[in-house]
Write an enzyme that holds these catalytic residues in place. Sequence first.
Site, PDB file in Angstrom:
ATOM      1  N   LEU A 267     -17.893  -1.753   0.058  1.00  0.00           N
ATOM      2  CA  LEU A 267     -18.621  -0.726  -0.691  1.00  0.00           C
ATOM      3  C   LEU A 267     -18.300  -0.789  -2.180  1.00  0.00           C
ATOM      4  O   LEU A 267     -18.627   0.129  -2.928  1.00  0.00           O
ATOM      5  CB  LEU A 267     -18.275   0.672  -0.145  1.00  0.00           C
TER       6      LEU A 267
ATOM      7  N   GLY B 159     -16.581   2.103  -3.445  1.00  0.00           N
ATOM      8  CA  GLY B 159     -17.395   3.316  -3.401  1.00  0.00           C
ATOM      9  C   GLY B 159     -18.638   3.249  -4.261  1.00  0.00           C
ATOM     10  O   GLY B 159     -19.514   4.124  -4.164  1.00  0.00           O
ATOM     11  N   THR B 160     -18.760   2.222  -5.088  1.00  0.00           N
ATOM     12  CA  THR B 160     -19.929   2.122  -5.969  1.00  0.00           C
ATOM     13  C   THR B 160     -21.221   2.008  -5.170  1.00  0.00           C
ATOM     14  O   THR B 160     -22.275   2.509  -5.594  1.00  0.00           O
ATOM     15  CB  THR B 160     -19.783   0.913  -6.914  1.00  0.00           C
TER      16      THR B 160
ATOM     17  N   TYR C 274       0.822  -1.218   0.000  1.00  0.00           N
ATOM     18  CA  TYR C 274       0.000   0.000   0.000  1.00  0.00           C
ATOM     19  C   TYR C 274       0.852   1.261   0.000  1.00  0.00           C
ATOM     20  O   TYR C 274       1.974   1.245   0.485  1.00  0.00           O
ATOM     21  CB  TYR C 274      -0.910   0.009   1.241  1.00  0.00           C
TER      22      TYR C 274
ATOM     23  N   THR D 284     -21.997   3.493  -2.451  1.00  0.00           N
ATOM     24  CA  THR D 284     -22.330   4.689  -1.669  1.00  0.00           C
ATOM     25  C   THR D 284     -23.477   5.467  -2.284  1.00  0.00           C
ATOM     26  O   THR D 284     -24.018   6.376  -1.650  1.00  0.00           O
ATOM     27  CB  THR D 284     -21.118   5.623  -1.567  1.00  0.00           C
ATOM     28  N   GLY D 285     -23.825   5.151  -3.534  1.00  0.00           N
ATOM     29  CA  GLY D 285     -24.891   5.872  -4.206  1.00  0.00           C
ATOM     30  C   GLY D 285     -24.425   7.101  -4.958  1.00  0.00           C
ATOM     31  O   GLY D 285     -25.249   7.813  -5.554  1.00  0.00           O
TER      32      GLY D 285
END
Length: 345
Positions: A231, A234-235, A33, A237-238
């Site tokens: 998530l 992030g998809t 990372y 999260t709306g």
Amino acid sequence: MTWGEQNTEEEAHEQLDYALSVGVNFIDTAELYPVPPSPKTVGRTETFIGNWLAKRGCRDKVILATKVAAPLPGVDRSWVVGNRTDPPTPDAPQPQLDEASIRSALAASLRRLQTDYVDLYQIHWPARYAPLWGKRQYRVEEERPVSTSFEDQVRVMGALIKEGKIRHWGLSNETSYGVAQMCEAAKRLGVPPPISIQNDFAPVYRMYEEELAETCAPSAYNLGLLAYGVLAGGTLTGKYGTDGSKPEHGRHVDFPNFQPRYFNPRTLEAAAEYAALAKRAGVSPATLAQAWCASRWYMGSVIIGATSMEQLKENVAACLVTLDESTLAAMDEIHLRHRNTNATD
């Protein structure tokens, strides 16, 4: 894993301060990372965490986990190995999981994290061929000679535990076959078995439930799931619309070619249905996904990640939410219509 790429060290420390203040005590990172991984940034996330631990003097208040990189044929990750020395070694070999490689990786992680032990040391992905990161079909033509046996990997983990350099060890991106082989090798060698498995898991990717949950159940090998990707980058999260609308910044905006399995028309359609359910349940879409994951009987910890304090506070608050039975049933109904949309084959 955003710290050092999407987040500065100051932002990382602000997030860590808040998380610790509200009861978060598990920090998960990796030598690879931040992501997307690159020679320029590799190791920064561990360095940021290490500087924070040294500055706050709070090593005894956290459960610290990191990972050792494994070989990935066809992908150059020699710079991960090169980064294990200070200064980095040019012309380093590709990552392996033999004893010398694991020891050098751990030594580098300990140096960056500014600690003499980690609580959980994880094999980031298998040394052998296995379908990974959205791929589900096992293709026999992609098999390759195993560079390091299960026994050799287990043996070094046992030695590191005896030496006090790690407290426990775990697996990541593993299959039932890999879990069973690792655990049986540990039995034969008299080594403590792995205690956790960190795999991709979300409302739109429930593959773990199909048979890995049985392999890792308390009645079997007893590994807790550390879920990542809850998530879908992030998809869920709306903030991404099926009409193509998207925020100014975000994982799939800033890095459109990174983890594309999380961002596709099928997942966007499922995300829209989950977002509508979240509205009916009176929670945010992110909270719905995280609270659902936390409700699973096999869950050890739901790994969260944030690029802003607002996101972090929302993520942490999700652990206080208990979804009612009707909402849980509705989650299953949506899943049957949009089954494992992150799968790529």
